[in-house]
Every structure is written in structure tokens, then in C-alpha cells.
Scaffold this motif. Structure first.
Motif, PDB file in Angstrom:
ATOM      1  N   TRP A 113      -2.507  -3.828  22.255  1.00  0.00           N
ATOM      2  CA  TRP A 113      -1.210  -4.463  22.945  1.00  0.00           C
ATOM      3  C   TRP A 113      -1.314  -4.367  24.502  1.00  0.00           C
ATOM      4  O   TRP A 113      -1.038  -3.263  25.209  1.00  0.00           O
ATOM      5  CB  TRP A 113       0.048  -3.913  22.579  1.00  0.00           C
ATOM      6  CG  TRP A 113       0.119  -3.753  20.826  1.00  0.00           C
ATOM      7  CD1 TRP A 113       0.040  -2.493  20.371  1.00  0.00           C
ATOM      8  CD2 TRP A 113       0.001  -4.828  19.984  1.00  0.00           C
ATOM      9  NE1 TRP A 113       0.128  -2.842  19.067  1.00  0.00           N
ATOM     10  CE2 TRP A 113       0.171  -4.284  18.639  1.00  0.00           C
ATOM     11  CE3 TRP A 113       0.203  -6.181  19.961  1.00  0.00           C
ATOM     12  CZ2 TRP A 113       0.071  -4.878  17.578  1.00  0.00           C
ATOM     13  CZ3 TRP A 113      -0.129  -7.048  19.003  1.00  0.00           C
ATOM     14  CH2 TRP A 113       0.052  -6.404  17.861  1.00  0.00           C
ATOM     15  N   THR A 114      -1.448  -5.718  24.902  1.00  0.00           N
ATOM     16  CA  THR A 114      -1.688  -5.692  26.299  1.00  0.00           C
ATOM     17  C   THR A 114      -0.821  -7.049  26.836  1.00  0.00           C
ATOM     18  O   THR A 114      -0.572  -7.894  25.819  1.00  0.00           O
ATOM     19  CB  THR A 114      -3.150  -6.051  26.898  1.00  0.00           C
ATOM     20  OG1 THR A 114      -3.669  -7.512  26.390  1.00  0.00           O
ATOM     21  CG2 THR A 114      -4.187  -5.022  26.354  1.00  0.00           C
ATOM     22  N   ARG A 115      -0.278  -6.744  27.943  1.00  0.00           N
ATOM     23  CA  ARG A 115       0.620  -8.014  28.652  1.00  0.00           C
ATOM     24  C   ARG A 115      -0.175  -9.318  28.402  1.00  0.00           C
ATOM     25  O   ARG A 115       0.587 -10.464  28.402  1.00  0.00           O
ATOM     26  CB  ARG A 115       0.958  -7.737  30.043  1.00  0.00           C
ATOM     27  CG  ARG A 115      -0.165  -8.055  31.256  1.00  0.00           C
ATOM     28  CD  ARG A 115       0.545  -7.615  32.368  1.00  0.00           C
ATOM     29  NE  ARG A 115      -0.546  -7.965  33.525  1.00  0.00           N
ATOM     30  CZ  ARG A 115      -0.639  -9.093  34.190  1.00  0.00           C
ATOM     31  NH1 ARG A 115       0.774  -9.652  34.089  1.00  0.00           N
ATOM     32  NH2 ARG A 115      -1.411  -9.214  34.956  1.00  0.00           N
ATOM     33  N   GLU A 116      -1.445  -9.301  28.555  1.00  0.00           N
ATOM     34  CA  GLU A 116      -2.158 -10.873  28.237  1.00  0.00           C
ATOM     35  C   GLU A 116      -2.195 -11.573  26.887  1.00  0.00           C
ATOM     36  O   GLU A 116      -2.750 -12.379  26.413  1.00  0.00           O
ATOM     37  CB  GLU A 116      -3.498 -10.468  28.876  1.00  0.00           C
ATOM     38  CG  GLU A 116      -3.744 -10.344  30.218  1.00  0.00           C
ATOM     39  CD  GLU A 116      -3.454  -8.643  30.592  1.00  0.00           C
ATOM     40  OE1 GLU A 116      -3.422  -8.601  31.645  1.00  0.00           O
ATOM     41  OE2 GLU A 116      -3.654  -7.964  29.604  1.00  0.00           O
TER      42      GLU A 116
END
Length: 149
Positions: A113-116
């Protein structure tokens, strides 16, 4: 390098450059990998991308793969550009080859899970050679034909 200590986009730019040798840059608050004559990208719909990944594993070949919700992006060595007929077939299958000068966003994290909204299926590594674009195109077309049989 301990990725838990990477906080800023510039930290991640340095990380990708130094750890993996990727020619990334910060653009608009994101880590962007430009498509060049040395680093290319092949975008595939998820189902076909998973089949390509499995075929590459069977061949004991791999390369960096980035997953998004509806497509995966494979980093490739742009060894040749497909001809018009092949490009038409790829377009019909929703397979894209971004042009030199475009860029792909890389995640600022190595977890899922990344902000991108993307994550590495296979992260880049210095010792991991980029597979040739021609091999991935051939594999992407072949796995589709195998699944339709």
C-alpha cells in the motif's frame, strides 16, 4: 539501505538512483521514471500480466514489475520497436508501450500500500537485468493465445 527511514520524495529518488541505478526524477511531488532508449515500459492488463509473469518464471527470467489496480507495468530494455501489425495487435489487447519522453510513476514504498496506488510485484535490483521489450511482447502475445486455446 533501510527503507523505513525514507520519508520524502527526494529520499526515494536517491534510493532508486543509488540502489537500483534507475534514472528517476522528482516531478510534481512524485518519483517519475522517464522512458528512454535504455529503460522502457510495457503496460499489460492484470490477467495477461500475471500470465506473462508466470511464463517468465518458467523461463527463469524476470524483471521489475509494478502493479496497479487495472494494469501492471514491466520495466524493459527497449531492444526494438514492434512493427505496425504487432502494434495494432497490442492495442486491441490493451497492451501499451509508452513512447520515449513519457514517464511512469514509481511507488514511495516497497510494501503493498503506497500513496501512489501501486506496488512492486518484483522490485528492481542492480543484479536484475531488464528483459528485452521484444521478448516481453512475444510472451504477452503467446500467453494470450495459449489461454484462448
Amino acid at each position: 539501505m533501510n527503507t523505513d527511514k525514507l520519508r520524502t520524495v527526494q529520499d526515494w529518488v536517491s534510493f532508486y538512483r543509488h540502489e537500483f541505478g534507475l534514472p528517476v526524477a522528482e516531478r510534481g511531488g512524485f518519483v517519475m521514471l522517464p522512458v528512454t532508449g535504455k529503460v522502457g515500459v510495457l503496460h499489460l492488463p492484470v490477467a495477461r500480466a500475471e500470465m506473462v509473469r508466470d511464463a517468465l518464471r518458467q523461463q527463469r527470467r524476470s524483471g521489475p514489475m509494478l502493479a496497479r489496480q487495472i494494469r501492471w507495468s514491466f520495466l524493459v530494455e527497449p531492444d526494438s520497436r514492434p512493427g505496425e501489425q504487432i502494434l495494432t495487435a497490442l492495442n486491441r489487447l490493451d497492451i501499451g508501450i509508452p513512447a520515449i519522453g513519457s514517464a511512469v510513476m514509481l511507488p514511495t514504498g516497497l510494501g503493498r500500500w503506497t500513496r501512489e496506488g501501486c506496488h512492486w510485484v518484483v522490485p528492481p535490483a542492480r543484479e536484475l537485468q531488464l528483459p528485452p521489450l521484444s521478448m516481453l511482447v512475444t510472451t504477452a502475445l503467446a500467453v494470450g493465445n495459449m489461454s484462448e486455446d
